[in-house]
Design a protein around this motif. Structure first.
Motif, PDB file in Angstrom:
ATOM      1  N   TYR A 191       0.868  -1.175   0.000  1.00  0.00           N
ATOM      2  CA  TYR A 191       0.000   0.000   0.000  1.00  0.00           C
ATOM      3  C   TYR A 191       0.904   1.224   0.000  1.00  0.00           C
ATOM      4  CZ  TYR A 191      -3.481  -3.378   1.596  1.00  0.00           C
ATOM      5  OH  TYR A 191      -4.313  -4.454   1.696  1.00  0.00           O
ATOM      6  N   PRO A 192       0.552   2.256  -0.751  1.00  0.00           N
ATOM      7  CA  PRO A 192       1.407   3.441  -0.770  1.00  0.00           C
ATOM      8  C   PRO A 192       1.311   4.230   0.539  1.00  0.00           C
ATOM      9  CG  PRO A 192      -0.585   3.834  -2.040  1.00  0.00           C
ATOM     10  CD  PRO A 192      -0.622   2.390  -1.612  1.00  0.00           C
ATOM     11  N   ILE A 193       2.439   4.693   0.999  1.00  0.00           N
ATOM     12  CA  ILE A 193       2.454   5.630   2.125  1.00  0.00           C
ATOM     13  C   ILE A 193       2.596   7.008   1.513  1.00  0.00           C
ATOM     14  CG2 ILE A 193       3.824   6.535   4.047  1.00  0.00           C
ATOM     15  CD1 ILE A 193       4.509   3.698   4.809  1.00  0.00           C
ATOM     16  N   ARG A 194       1.649   7.841   1.813  1.00  0.00           N
ATOM     17  CA  ARG A 194       1.693   9.239   1.385  1.00  0.00           C
ATOM     18  C   ARG A 194       0.881  10.032   2.399  1.00  0.00           C
ATOM     19  NH1 ARG A 194      -1.416   6.626  -2.924  1.00  0.00           N
ATOM     20  NH2 ARG A 194      -3.586   7.250  -2.699  1.00  0.00           N
ATOM     21  N   PRO A 195       1.043  11.334   2.418  1.00  0.00           N
ATOM     22  CA  PRO A 195       0.334  12.137   3.422  1.00  0.00           C
ATOM     23  C   PRO A 195      -1.179  11.923   3.392  1.00  0.00           C
ATOM     24  CG  PRO A 195       2.024  13.445   2.387  1.00  0.00           C
ATOM     25  CD  PRO A 195       1.949  12.152   1.606  1.00  0.00           C
ATOM     26  N   ARG A 196      -1.757  11.880   4.584  1.00  0.00           N
ATOM     27  CA  ARG A 196      -3.197  11.783   4.808  1.00  0.00           C
ATOM     28  C   ARG A 196      -3.792  10.475   4.273  1.00  0.00           C
ATOM     29  NH1 ARG A 196      -1.382  16.341   3.571  1.00  0.00           N
ATOM     30  NH2 ARG A 196      -1.958  16.350   1.382  1.00  0.00           N
ATOM     31  N   THR A 197      -3.051   9.385   4.453  1.00  0.00           N
ATOM     32  CA  THR A 197      -3.577   8.063   4.146  1.00  0.00           C
ATOM     33  C   THR A 197      -3.632   7.254   5.434  1.00  0.00           C
ATOM     34  OG1 THR A 197      -1.379   7.226   3.567  1.00  0.00           O
ATOM     35  CG2 THR A 197      -2.766   8.026   1.764  1.00  0.00           C
ATOM     36  N   LEU A 198      -4.461   6.241   5.429  1.00  0.00           N
ATOM     37  CA  LEU A 198      -4.672   5.444   6.628  1.00  0.00           C
ATOM     38  C   LEU A 198      -4.698   3.970   6.239  1.00  0.00           C
ATOM     39  CD1 LEU A 198      -7.003   6.217   9.527  1.00  0.00           C
ATOM     40  CD2 LEU A 198      -7.226   4.000   8.419  1.00  0.00           C
ATOM     41  N   THR A 199      -4.096   3.135   7.077  1.00  0.00           N
ATOM     42  CA  THR A 199      -4.063   1.698   6.857  1.00  0.00           C
ATOM     43  C   THR A 199      -4.525   1.002   8.133  1.00  0.00           C
ATOM     44  OG1 THR A 199      -2.145   2.012   5.425  1.00  0.00           O
ATOM     45  CG2 THR A 199      -2.627  -0.222   6.096  1.00  0.00           C
ATOM     46  N   VAL A 200      -5.386  -0.010   7.982  1.00  0.00           N
ATOM     47  CA  VAL A 200      -5.836  -0.822   9.104  1.00  0.00           C
ATOM     48  C   VAL A 200      -5.249  -2.214   8.922  1.00  0.00           C
ATOM     49  CG1 VAL A 200      -7.812  -1.816  10.325  1.00  0.00           C
ATOM     50  CG2 VAL A 200      -8.005   0.458   9.283  1.00  0.00           C
ATOM     51  N   ILE A 201      -4.526  -2.694   9.934  1.00  0.00           N
ATOM     52  CA  ILE A 201      -3.928  -4.022   9.885  1.00  0.00           C
ATOM     53  C   ILE A 201      -4.637  -4.908  10.903  1.00  0.00           C
ATOM     54  CG2 ILE A 201      -1.800  -5.369  10.138  1.00  0.00           C
ATOM     55  CD1 ILE A 201      -1.348  -1.738   9.852  1.00  0.00           C
ATOM     56  N   PRO A 202      -5.220  -6.019  10.446  1.00  0.00           N
ATOM     57  CA  PRO A 202      -5.874  -6.939  11.387  1.00  0.00           C
ATOM     58  C   PRO A 202      -4.835  -7.626  12.286  1.00  0.00           C
ATOM     59  CG  PRO A 202      -6.600  -7.342   9.130  1.00  0.00           C
ATOM     60  CD  PRO A 202      -5.423  -6.420   9.057  1.00  0.00           C
ATOM     61  N   PRO A 203      -5.278  -8.191  13.397  1.00  0.00           N
ATOM     62  CA  PRO A 203      -4.351  -8.908  14.280  1.00  0.00           C
ATOM     63  C   PRO A 203      -3.645 -10.047  13.540  1.00  0.00           C
ATOM     64  CG  PRO A 203      -6.485  -8.624  15.343  1.00  0.00           C
ATOM     65  CD  PRO A 203      -6.640  -8.182  13.919  1.00  0.00           C
ATOM     66  N   LEU A 204      -2.394 -10.259  13.924  1.00  0.00           N
ATOM     67  CA  LEU A 204      -1.563 -11.370  13.455  1.00  0.00           C
ATOM     68  C   LEU A 204      -1.219 -11.319  11.966  1.00  0.00           C
ATOM     69  CD1 LEU A 204      -3.209 -14.237  15.530  1.00  0.00           C
ATOM     70  CD2 LEU A 204      -1.260 -12.772  16.148  1.00  0.00           C
ATOM     71  N   GLU A 205      -1.356 -10.161  11.325  1.00  0.00           N
ATOM     72  CA  GLU A 205      -0.926  -9.983   9.939  1.00  0.00           C
ATOM     73  C   GLU A 205       0.486  -9.402   9.968  1.00  0.00           C
ATOM     74  OE1 GLU A 205      -2.939 -10.100   6.832  1.00  0.00           O
ATOM     75  OE2 GLU A 205      -4.411 -11.242   7.978  1.00  0.00           O
ATOM     76  N   TYR A 206       1.425 -10.078   9.312  1.00  0.00           N
ATOM     77  CA  TYR A 206       2.799  -9.574   9.267  1.00  0.00           C
ATOM     78  C   TYR A 206       2.862  -8.342   8.385  1.00  0.00           C
ATOM     79  CZ  TYR A 206       4.823 -13.342  11.894  1.00  0.00           C
ATOM     80  OH  TYR A 206       5.154 -14.183  12.915  1.00  0.00           O
ATOM     81  N   HIS A 207       3.578  -7.335   8.860  1.00  0.00           N
ATOM     82  CA  HIS A 207       3.663  -6.080   8.132  1.00  0.00           C
ATOM     83  C   HIS A 207       4.979  -5.373   8.428  1.00  0.00           C
ATOM     84  CE1 HIS A 207       1.843  -5.216  12.062  1.00  0.00           C
ATOM     85  NE2 HIS A 207       2.425  -4.028  11.989  1.00  0.00           N
ATOM     86  N   CYS A 208       5.316  -4.421   7.552  1.00  0.00           N
ATOM     87  CA  CYS A 208       6.485  -3.570   7.764  1.00  0.00           C
ATOM     88  C   CYS A 208       6.315  -2.301   6.943  1.00  0.00           C
ATOM     89  CB  CYS A 208       7.783  -4.291   7.404  1.00  0.00           C
ATOM     90  SG  CYS A 208       7.971  -4.673   5.661  1.00  0.00           S
ATOM     91  N   VAL A 209       7.141  -1.324   7.232  1.00  0.00           N
ATOM     92  CA  VAL A 209       7.123  -0.037   6.553  1.00  0.00           C
ATOM     93  C   VAL A 209       8.440   0.111   5.802  1.00  0.00           C
ATOM     94  CG1 VAL A 209       7.126   2.465   6.892  1.00  0.00           C
ATOM     95  CG2 VAL A 209       5.648   1.026   8.292  1.00  0.00           C
TER      96      VAL A 209
END
Length: 190
Positions: free
Chosen positions: A54-72
Motif C-alpha cells: 500500500y502506498p504511504i503518502r500524506p493523509r492516508t490510513l491503513t488498518v492491519i488486522p491482528p496477526l498480519e505480518y507487516h512492515c514499513v
C-alpha cells in the motif's frame, strides 16, 4: 529531530511519531495480536501487509488486522509523521465491534487502505484528541481511549477503502477462491 508520544490505557495503545528524516528501524517484518491503525501525516514509501503493498503518502490510513505480518519501507531522507493506534475488538463498544467485524472482513486482501479522498475530513482530529487524555483524571482515561478508538472505527465504517491487485499470483488466488466459493452458481466461464 524526533518527537515521540506513547500513551497506553485500558488495553489501547496510542503512538505519535515525528522524524525529520526517515528512521532506519521500520522495515522489520512483525505482527501484533491487536488491530493497528496507521495514519500518515507526512512521508512517502510503502506499507507491506502479508505481501500486499500500500502506498504511504500524506493523509492516508491503513488498518492491519491482528496477526498480519507487516512492515514499513520509507523513501530515504523523507520527513515522517504518523499516528498509530493499537486495540483489540474487546476494547470497543459492542456496536463498534460489529462494525469492525463487517468492514474488516469485506475484503479479500490483507489490511485496509484509505486514501485522503475517502476518509472523513475530521478523522485527524480523533488522533490528535488522544493526546488530550493527559488532562483527564486518570481513572477516566481508559474510558476516554475506548471512546476515541470506537469513534475511529465508526468513521472508518463509513469511509471507502481502496483495493489493490499487485501481481498475477494474487489475482490468480482470488479467482480460484471465487470459483471455489461460488462453483454451484457459476453456469459458464468465458
Amino acid at each position: 529531530m524526533t518527537k515521540t508520544t506513547v500513551l497506553n490505557y485500558g488495553g489501547i495503545s496510542y503512538r505519535y511519531r515525528y522524524d525529520v528524516t526517515a528512521p532506519d528501524n521500520l522495515d522489520v517484518r512483525h505482527c501484533h495480536d491487536q488491530y493497528e491503525i496507521l495514519y500518515v501525516v507526512s512521508g512517502t514509501g510503502k506499507y507491506i501487509i502479508e505481501g500486499t503493498e500500500y502506498p504511504i503518502r500524506p493523509r492516508t490510513l491503513t488498518v492491519i488486522p491482528p496477526l498480519e505480518y507487516h512492515c514499513v519501507s520509507l523513501d530515504s531522507q523523507s520527513l515522517y509523521e504518523r499516528y498509530v493506534i493499537r486495540f483489540s475488538a474487546s476494547d470497543l463498544t459492542e456496536d463498534a465491534r460489529k462494525l469492525l467485524t463487517s468492514f474488516a472482513s469485506d475484503t479479500d486482501s490483507h489490511g485496509s487502505f484509505y486514501s485522503e479522498d475517502s476518509l472523513a475530513p475530521f478523522i485527524l482530529s480523533v488522533f490528535e484528541r488522544f493526546e488530550y487524555s493527559e488532562s483527564i483524571p486518570e481513572e477516566e482515561r481508559a474510558l476516554y481511549f475506548k471512546l476515541m478508538a470506537t469513534e475511529l472505527v465508526l468513521l472508518l465504517s463509513v469511509s471507502k477503502k481502496e483495493n489493490f491487485l499487485h501481481d498475477e499470483d494474487e489475482l490468480g488466488a482470488r479467482v480460484i477462491k471465487y470459483l471455489n466459493l461460488d462453483q454451484e452458481t457459476i453456469e459458464h466461464i468465458e
